[in-house]
Motif scaffolding. Sequence first.
Motif, PDB file in Angstrom:
ATOM      1  N   VAL A   1      -5.762 139.763  40.294  1.00 16.31           N
ATOM      2  CA  VAL A   1      -6.745 139.091  39.438  1.00 16.31           C
ATOM      3  C   VAL A   1      -6.231 137.739  38.972  1.00 16.31           C
ATOM      4  CG1 VAL A   1      -7.954 139.232  37.234  1.00 16.31           C
ATOM      5  CG2 VAL A   1      -7.795 141.246  38.684  1.00 16.31           C
ATOM      6  N   TYR A   2      -4.968 137.673  38.564  1.00 17.51           N
ATOM      7  CA  TYR A   2      -4.416 136.415  38.059  1.00 17.51           C
ATOM      8  C   TYR A   2      -4.447 135.337  39.144  1.00 17.51           C
ATOM      9  CZ  TYR A   2      -1.380 133.190  35.538  1.00 17.51           C
ATOM     10  OH  TYR A   2      -0.881 132.084  34.889  1.00 17.51           O
ATOM     11  N   ASN A   3      -3.971 135.686  40.330  1.00 16.58           N
ATOM     12  CA  ASN A   3      -3.875 134.678  41.385  1.00 16.58           C
ATOM     13  C   ASN A   3      -5.245 134.262  41.903  1.00 16.58           C
ATOM     14  OD1 ASN A   3      -0.867 134.149  42.353  1.00 16.58           O
ATOM     15  ND2 ASN A   3      -0.998 136.283  41.729  1.00 16.58           N
ATOM     16  N   LEU A   4      -6.172 135.211  42.030  1.00 14.10           N
ATOM     17  CA  LEU A   4      -7.519 134.829  42.457  1.00 14.10           C
ATOM     18  C   LEU A   4      -8.182 133.911  41.438  1.00 14.10           C
ATOM     19  CD1 LEU A   4      -8.934 138.165  43.953  1.00 14.10           C
ATOM     20  CD2 LEU A   4      -8.229 136.107  45.183  1.00 14.10           C
ATOM     21  N   THR A   5      -8.025 134.234  40.152  1.00 12.66           N
ATOM     22  CA  THR A   5      -8.611 133.394  39.107  1.00 12.66           C
ATOM     23  C   THR A   5      -7.948 132.023  39.071  1.00 12.66           C
ATOM     24  OG1 THR A   5      -9.013 135.401  37.797  1.00 12.66           O
ATOM     25  CG2 THR A   5      -9.239 133.296  36.672  1.00 12.66           C
ATOM     26  N   ALA A   6      -6.615 131.998  39.185  1.00 18.05           N
ATOM     27  CA  ALA A   6      -5.892 130.728  39.123  1.00 18.05           C
ATOM     28  C   ALA A   6      -6.223 129.830  40.307  1.00 18.05           C
ATOM     29  CB  ALA A   6      -4.389 130.992  39.074  1.00 18.05           C
TER      30      ALA A   6
ATOM     31  N   ASN B   1       1.408 124.983  32.091  1.00 21.58           N
ATOM     32  CA  ASN B   1       2.343 125.006  33.236  1.00 21.58           C
ATOM     33  C   ASN B   1       1.597 124.908  34.565  1.00 21.58           C
ATOM     34  OD1 ASN B   1       4.651 125.341  31.566  1.00 21.58           O
ATOM     35  ND2 ASN B   1       4.264 127.547  31.448  1.00 21.58           N
ATOM     36  N   LEU B   2       0.589 124.029  34.608  1.00 20.01           N
ATOM     37  CA  LEU B   2      -0.215 123.903  35.817  1.00 20.01           C
ATOM     38  C   LEU B   2       0.529 123.223  36.959  1.00 20.01           C
ATOM     39  CD1 LEU B   2      -3.665 122.907  34.255  1.00 20.01           C
ATOM     40  CD2 LEU B   2      -2.868 125.165  34.971  1.00 20.01           C
ATOM     41  N   ASP B   3       1.692 122.651  36.680  1.00 26.81           N
ATOM     42  CA  ASP B   3       2.489 122.039  37.738  1.00 26.81           C
ATOM     43  C   ASP B   3       3.274 123.078  38.528  1.00 26.81           C
ATOM     44  OD1 ASP B   3       3.858 122.621  35.425  1.00 26.81           O
ATOM     45  OD2 ASP B   3       5.383 121.062  35.735  1.00 26.81           O
ATOM     46  N   LEU B   4       3.227 124.324  38.115  1.00 28.55           N
ATOM     47  CA  LEU B   4       3.915 125.410  38.814  1.00 28.55           C
ATOM     48  C   LEU B   4       2.924 126.176  39.689  1.00 28.55           C
ATOM     49  CD1 LEU B   4       6.104 126.844  35.896  1.00 28.55           C
ATOM     50  CD2 LEU B   4       6.798 125.230  37.684  1.00 28.55           C
ATOM     51  N   PRO B   5       3.395 126.798  40.769  1.00 23.27           N
ATOM     52  CA  PRO B   5       2.500 127.606  41.615  1.00 23.27           C
ATOM     53  C   PRO B   5       1.938 128.788  40.835  1.00 23.27           C
ATOM     54  CG  PRO B   5       4.569 127.140  42.743  1.00 23.27           C
ATOM     55  CD  PRO B   5       4.757 126.711  41.325  1.00 23.27           C
ATOM     56  N   PRO B   6       0.751 129.284  41.211  1.00 23.49           N
ATOM     57  CA  PRO B   6       0.144 130.417  40.491  1.00 23.49           C
ATOM     58  C   PRO B   6       1.031 131.652  40.427  1.00 23.49           C
ATOM     59  CG  PRO B   6      -1.476 129.389  41.920  1.00 23.49           C
ATOM     60  CD  PRO B   6      -0.158 128.749  42.234  1.00 23.49           C
TER      61      PRO B   6
ATOM     62  N   ASP C   1     -10.353 129.463  32.268  1.00 26.71           N
ATOM     63  CA  ASP C   1      -9.247 129.815  31.373  1.00 26.71           C
ATOM     64  C   ASP C   1      -8.628 131.133  31.857  1.00 26.71           C
ATOM     65  OD1 ASP C   1      -7.529 130.324  29.262  1.00 26.71           O
ATOM     66  OD2 ASP C   1      -8.938 129.589  27.751  1.00 26.71           O
ATOM     67  N   VAL C   2      -7.559 131.006  32.638  1.00 25.62           N
ATOM     68  CA  VAL C   2      -6.935 132.175  33.253  1.00 25.62           C
ATOM     69  C   VAL C   2      -6.375 133.116  32.191  1.00 25.62           C
ATOM     70  CG1 VAL C   2      -5.191 132.970  34.885  1.00 25.62           C
ATOM     71  CG2 VAL C   2      -6.389 130.819  35.287  1.00 25.62           C
ATOM     72  N   ASN C   3      -5.751 132.581  31.173  1.00 26.96           N
ATOM     73  CA  ASN C   3      -5.149 133.426  30.143  1.00 26.96           C
ATOM     74  C   ASN C   3      -6.193 134.274  29.424  1.00 26.96           C
ATOM     75  OD1 ASN C   3      -2.580 132.476  30.652  1.00 26.96           O
ATOM     76  ND2 ASN C   3      -2.709 130.835  29.131  1.00 26.96           N
TER      77      ASN C   3
END
Length: 511
Positions: free
Chosen positions: A23-28, A57-62, A475-477
């Motif tokens: 879910v996190y990675n699909l949303t991100a 921390n959007l500069d980091l990979p999901p 908003d992923v969080n």
Amino acid sequence: MLTFILRRLGATILVLLVASFIVYNLTAITADPLRELRASNSPNREEQIANRIELLNLDLPPIVRYFSWLGGAAKCVILQCDLGIAFSRSNQQVTDAVGNAAGSTIQLVTAATIIAIIFGLTIGILTALRQYSGFDYTVTFLTFVVYSLPIFWVAVLLKEFGAIRLNAFLSDPEVTVWAILLTGLISGIIFMSVLGGSWKRRLITFGGAFIAAGGLLWFLGITGWFARPQIGIAGIIITGIGAAIGITALSTGLANRRALYSSLIVVGIWGALWYPLQFLFLYVPTGWMLFFLGIAAIGLGILVGVVVGGDGKREAARTAAVVSFITFFVVVVDRVLLVYPDYVDRIPQSGVIATIGSSTPGLRGDMWFQILDGFAHLILPTIALAVVSIAAYTRYARSSLLEVMNQDYVRTARAKGLTERTVVVRHAMRNALIPIATIIAFDIGALIGGAVITETIFAWKGMGALFVDGLNAGDVNLVMGFFVVTGVLAVIFNLIADLLYSALDPRIRVS
């Protein structure tokens, strides 16, 4: 038992980890938290974009961001949850946003689920016991119709007839002759269908229900009850006596006089306590006071049952405890209704039954005002959610009980000379509730996830609205906060359903 629970919890943790990762990675991947800022004409747009990239921390990979989020979520084990920042909620902590939304949704879900279970199971049992009767065919037709209705259409109808027109009546309550006749007619048909029997018995039942329902509505109209509603000590005692007879009939049978006497004694005690309790309600209006009184009500019933029950102390205590709590609840409702006239004067001119929100903004008053206001806002969305669930539970309860009633052990119980109540309540119903327990567990988990359509129509800020807002804003969080609550609660209720299996059927062992 402990081994089973630990094994299930271990498997559950693994499932939640895999599901949260997906879910996190699909949303991100699909969300764009910077979309709103890129479309902005603000002179410091680039600075705002840089601040949000650093904040989230959007500069980091999901994948890296997921494990960073998982580290904060793991702290929930030690009650120090850190689910990140919800930028779509003005950088509010996700735990705070989820806590507020979950409180509103759980309040709504609890009321809807209790109503659906009580009415759904009761109607389902009655239709199973009256199989292929006119009552069975009518209920079957109505349940299929209600189950197929779109929830938004049900909500709109409730707004029109349950709020707008009912509020118009309450503003100038006048009971017409047609209303009395129609109420009596509907009541007579319902009771005649439920009780059944010969045509003579049906006509007597119809006439009695017609006169009782129509006469009650006429009495309420001429006494101005709708303008100043109250139950009073007489209503409390009558309701308590009815509860004592009904609960005793279901629990032990009216032949168990000690259980019936225990219940009636409890009702008498609450009748004697009604007047002194008014002073307690006036000077100590707190939620904790009601909580401890509710515990005391159960304890009172158990004590009376043990003293009066004789050889059947357990059955008498159980029955008296249920009757005592029901009577206490009626006493609380009576106290809440006392503030109705003042409440009507304080609320806006839209009417008593609210159509939007979970509370009246700026309403000041003690606990009784808040309870009445909460009920006024809760009633319509609760009915909207419960009416569909009632139709589903009715069908499940009917089919499950019919299947069990054809089993050999039920026929053996009848052959032993047991009463029909004992056969149905003690033998058939326990096994019939096993598949229903599974359905209820899934239903509760789904409702806690948020009835998005119902919450949208009634402007109820719960988990459904939280999830939709999080998806729309990217908003992923916030989305993951929703996932944590709904995922964990769904797992817990399914574990409870598994444990209920062994309680309902001794042949089932969780080990």
